[in-house]
Design a protein around this motif. Structure first.
Motif, PDB file in Angstrom:
ATOM      1  N   VAL A 286       2.212  -6.174   6.875  1.00 41.21           N
ATOM      2  CA  VAL A 286       1.738  -5.021   6.107  1.00 41.21           C
ATOM      3  C   VAL A 286       1.083  -3.976   7.000  1.00 41.21           C
ATOM      4  CG1 VAL A 286       0.119  -4.272   4.315  1.00 41.21           C
ATOM      5  CG2 VAL A 286       1.471  -6.354   3.991  1.00 41.21           C
ATOM      6  N   LYS A 287       0.263  -4.408   7.937  1.00 41.21           N
ATOM      7  CA  LYS A 287      -0.479  -3.466   8.766  1.00 41.21           C
ATOM      8  C   LYS A 287       0.416  -2.680   9.723  1.00 41.21           C
ATOM      9  CE  LYS A 287      -4.878  -5.942   8.614  1.00 41.21           C
ATOM     10  NZ  LYS A 287      -5.949  -6.607   9.407  1.00 41.21           N
ATOM     11  N   GLU A 288       1.652  -3.140   9.919  1.00 39.58           N
ATOM     12  CA  GLU A 288       2.562  -2.464  10.842  1.00 39.58           C
ATOM     13  C   GLU A 288       3.600  -1.597  10.134  1.00 39.58           C
ATOM     14  OE1 GLU A 288       4.333  -5.329  13.438  1.00 39.58           O
ATOM     15  OE2 GLU A 288       2.432  -6.362  13.818  1.00 39.58           O
ATOM     16  N   THR A 289       3.661  -1.688   8.805  1.00 40.68           N
ATOM     17  CA  THR A 289       4.763  -1.031   8.090  1.00 40.68           C
ATOM     18  C   THR A 289       4.699   0.487   8.173  1.00 40.68           C
ATOM     19  OG1 THR A 289       3.469  -1.287   6.050  1.00 40.68           O
ATOM     20  CG2 THR A 289       5.216  -2.900   6.465  1.00 40.68           C
ATOM     21  N   VAL A 290       3.494   1.060   8.127  1.00 46.23           N
ATOM     22  CA  VAL A 290       3.395   2.529   8.183  1.00 46.23           C
ATOM     23  C   VAL A 290       3.976   3.037   9.494  1.00 46.23           C
ATOM     24  CG1 VAL A 290       1.812   4.484   8.299  1.00 46.23           C
ATOM     25  CG2 VAL A 290       1.418   2.666   6.626  1.00 46.23           C
ATOM     26  N   ALA A 314       4.792   1.445   2.224  1.00 44.14           N
ATOM     27  CA  ALA A 314       3.888   1.049   3.312  1.00 44.14           C
ATOM     28  C   ALA A 314       2.500   1.666   3.116  1.00 44.14           C
ATOM     29  CB  ALA A 314       4.475   1.485   4.651  1.00 44.14           C
ATOM     30  N   LYS A 315       2.451   2.929   2.768  1.00 42.26           N
ATOM     31  CA  LYS A 315       1.155   3.582   2.556  1.00 42.26           C
ATOM     32  C   LYS A 315       0.464   3.037   1.306  1.00 42.26           C
ATOM     33  CE  LYS A 315       2.152   7.882   5.062  1.00 42.26           C
ATOM     34  NZ  LYS A 315       0.992   7.849   5.974  1.00 42.26           N
ATOM     35  N   ASP A 317       0.778  -0.043   0.077  1.00 45.38           N
ATOM     36  CA  ASP A 317       0.287  -1.388   0.371  1.00 45.38           C
ATOM     37  C   ASP A 317      -0.902  -1.371   1.324  1.00 45.38           C
ATOM     38  OD1 ASP A 317       2.249  -2.269  -1.297  1.00 45.38           O
ATOM     39  OD2 ASP A 317       3.573  -3.039   0.277  1.00 45.38           O
ATOM     40  N   ASN A 318      -1.052  -0.283   2.067  1.00 44.96           N
ATOM     41  CA  ASN A 318      -2.229  -0.114   2.932  1.00 44.96           C
ATOM     42  C   ASN A 318      -3.304   0.743   2.263  1.00 44.96           C
ATOM     43  OD1 ASN A 318      -1.841  -1.298   5.864  1.00 44.96           O
ATOM     44  ND2 ASN A 318       0.170  -0.563   5.206  1.00 44.96           N
ATOM     45  N   LYS A 319      -3.137   0.950   0.937  1.00 44.58           N
ATOM     46  CA  LYS A 319      -4.122   1.663   0.107  1.00 44.58           C
ATOM     47  C   LYS A 319      -4.321   3.123   0.517  1.00 44.58           C
ATOM     48  CE  LYS A 319      -6.573  -2.601  -1.085  1.00 44.58           C
ATOM     49  NZ  LYS A 319      -5.749  -2.789  -2.295  1.00 44.58           N
ATOM     50  N   LEU A 320      -3.291   3.730   1.079  1.00 46.54           N
ATOM     51  CA  LEU A 320      -3.312   5.162   1.392  1.00 46.54           C
ATOM     52  C   LEU A 320      -2.668   5.891   0.214  1.00 46.54           C
ATOM     53  CD1 LEU A 320      -2.172   4.864   5.126  1.00 46.54           C
ATOM     54  CD2 LEU A 320      -4.515   5.153   4.270  1.00 46.54           C
ATOM     55  N   SER A 324       0.736   8.313  -0.084  1.00 42.29           N
ATOM     56  CA  SER A 324       1.891   7.687  -0.730  1.00 42.29           C
ATOM     57  C   SER A 324       2.333   8.486  -1.946  1.00 42.29           C
ATOM     58  CB  SER A 324       1.536   6.251  -1.142  1.00 42.29           C
ATOM     59  OG  SER A 324       2.636   5.617  -1.753  1.00 42.29           O
TER      60      SER A 324
END
Length: 482
Positions: A286-290, A314-315, A317-320, A324
């Protein structure tokens, strides 16, 4: 050893001898051993056994309960089944959350694919070729034929093996000890039988693939990719463990493909977006998807809707959420009712507690596509988040009426009943959920809890739940007696 670990080891053992589907024989009554393959395991019995096996598998393996991916694989699979011969029953298709390349067929038309198989495919025809191959295993009745062949060689050995599978279902520790004691003697002859099955499934599967409008040349291309990849890893790929792949087999599929005219088969949007979803949600950390999808977008030809969709996931799932939301709203302007985009947009809105906006959007989608599982599950989830529990109950009960094996629907429905403090319905729904996972003891316990929650005047409801509990107990006792 945990029950999950035992189940995975059991499946591994069965795969090595061409028996991936046979744990189902443990679940709902063993067929008579004898006669020809068709009479040994009739289509009706095969369907019954396969359904119970699949429920147990769903309770033991890391299955993916994603309505978009479920819709995709079932639409694709049934497009292929429509071009197959000797189809005896409806097929169902499932996902296992596993980055390794593999797929397997079980009794009764149940077929599962690892998410890694879709992730590694370079075209929809490649992925479809794997599914077509598994469909051929089912339509050619390879499991029933294996049972017959083993019975002719060593009836007692086969009976012992089947008994061990039964025991592994009810008592995993004892069952595995019995399995390890009985497996070895039959292994070599079973491997030879499996190779014949694989060749037949290659031939039938390629015809199904071509008749369904896919590229048969994708079969040797996919096989060649697997053999190339296996050279650079210490351990052989999972697919090659369960589907032995010789150079002769690769050559044979290449020669067969050349009998078909070459033509360009474009990938569907659903394939492209489903693969992107798998990469973003199940393949990459998850941390690499963006960073991964930003890099894809910056490459020549990479500024595609699929990569933008992947970046939006990706954004999210990273709470951006804000970043997103901007991406997904741009995509929705181009394709307002695309369910892949609607699904992500719903999660973005819920993540920002914009419940009213999410409900208004999903209400319109539901009017367009009532009981579509993607829309309904998103709508019900949004309703629960917004505190509209009775709306969620209404939506989910309607969905379960037409799709009564939907795990997510049972899970959400139990949450809605709990929020309404309707504990009798809550425990009954949990029982239904555990039944779908073949966890009979837990299902029966929850029905007892449901009965305890009923008032003194709920006589009809009490009788209904008692009858339901007795039915489950009888089914479970049949399994334990096998």
């Amino acid at each position: 050893m945990t029950h999950t670990a035992v189940q995975q080891l059991l499946i591994s053992c069965l795969l090595s001898i061409g028996l991936i589907a046979n744990p189902a024989l443990a679940q709902s009554g063993l067929p008579d051993i004898g006669g020809n393959a068709f009479s040994t395991l009739t289509p009706e019995k095969e369907k019954q056994l396969g359904d119970v096996l699949m429920r147990q598998t769903r309770g033991s393996l890391p299955m993916v309960y994603d309505p978009l991916l479920d819709e995709y694989i079932n639409d694709l699979g049934n497009r292929l089944v429509a071009r197959a011969n000797d189809v005896k029953f409806p097929f169902k298709f499932y996902w296992v959350n596993n980055k390794q390349i593999n797929a397997f067929a079980t009794l009764g038309g149940n077929i599962a694919s690892h998410t890694g198989t879709l992730a590694i495919s370079d075209s929809e025809s490649e992925f479809a070729s794997v599914i077509a191959h598994e469909i051929a295993h089912v339509t050619q009745r390879h499991i029933a034929r294996f049972v017959e062949a083993q019975n002719q060689r060593a009836p007692m050995s086969l009976a012992a093996m089947l008994g061990a599978i039964v025991l592994a279902t009810v008592n995993p520790e004892a069952g595995m000890a019995a399995m390890m004691a009985t497996q070895g003697a039959a292994q070599q002859s079973a491997i030879n039988f499996t190779r014949g099955n694989e060749q037949e499934a290659d031939r039938i599967g390629m015809r199904i693939l071509a008749d369904a409008g896919f590229d048969p040349y994708a079969v040797p291309e996919f096989f060649n990719k697997l053999t190339q990849q296996s050279r650079f890893v210490n351990q052989q790929l999972a697919f090659l463990h369960t589907h032995p792949l010789s150079q002769a087999r690769v050559s044979d599929t290449r020669l067969r493909a050349e009998q078909f005219p070459q033509r360009y088969i474009p990938d569907t949007q659903d394939y492209i977006l489903s693969k992107t979803r798998v990469l973003a949600r199940y393949q990459y950390p998850v941390k690499e998807t963006v960073e991964i999808f930003q890099r894809r977008l910056s490459q020549p030809g990479g500024n595609t809707r699929a990569n933008l969709y992947g970046l939006a996931i990706a954004k999210l799932d990273n709470k951006l959420y804000i970043e997103s939301q901007k991406i997904i709203e741009d995509l929705l302007q181009q394709d307002p009712h695309n369910l892949y985009y609607v699904d992500v947009y719903t999660d973005i809105l819920l993540g920002q507690s914009q419940f009213k906006k999410a409900l208004e959007m999903l209400e319109q989608e539901y009017l367009l596509r009532p009981n579509n599982q993607v829309v309904t599950l998103n709508y019900a989830n949004a309703a629960i988040k917004a505190g509209s529990y009775r709306l969620a109950v209404h939506l989910l009960r309607n969905l379960l009426y037409v799709k009564n094996d939907n795990i997510l629907a049972y899970d959400l429905l139990s949450d809605a009943y709990k929020s309404l403090e309707d504990y009798a319905k809550y425990y009954e729904t949990r029982a239904d959920l555990f039944y779908q996972l073949a966890n009979y003891p837990k299902a029966i316990d929850d029905l007892n809890e449901a009965l305890n929650q009923l008032g003194d005047n709920a006589r009809l409801e009490n009788r209904r739940l008692e009858a339901k509990k007795q039915q489950l107990q009888a089914e479970f006792e049949r399994l334990k007696r096998m």
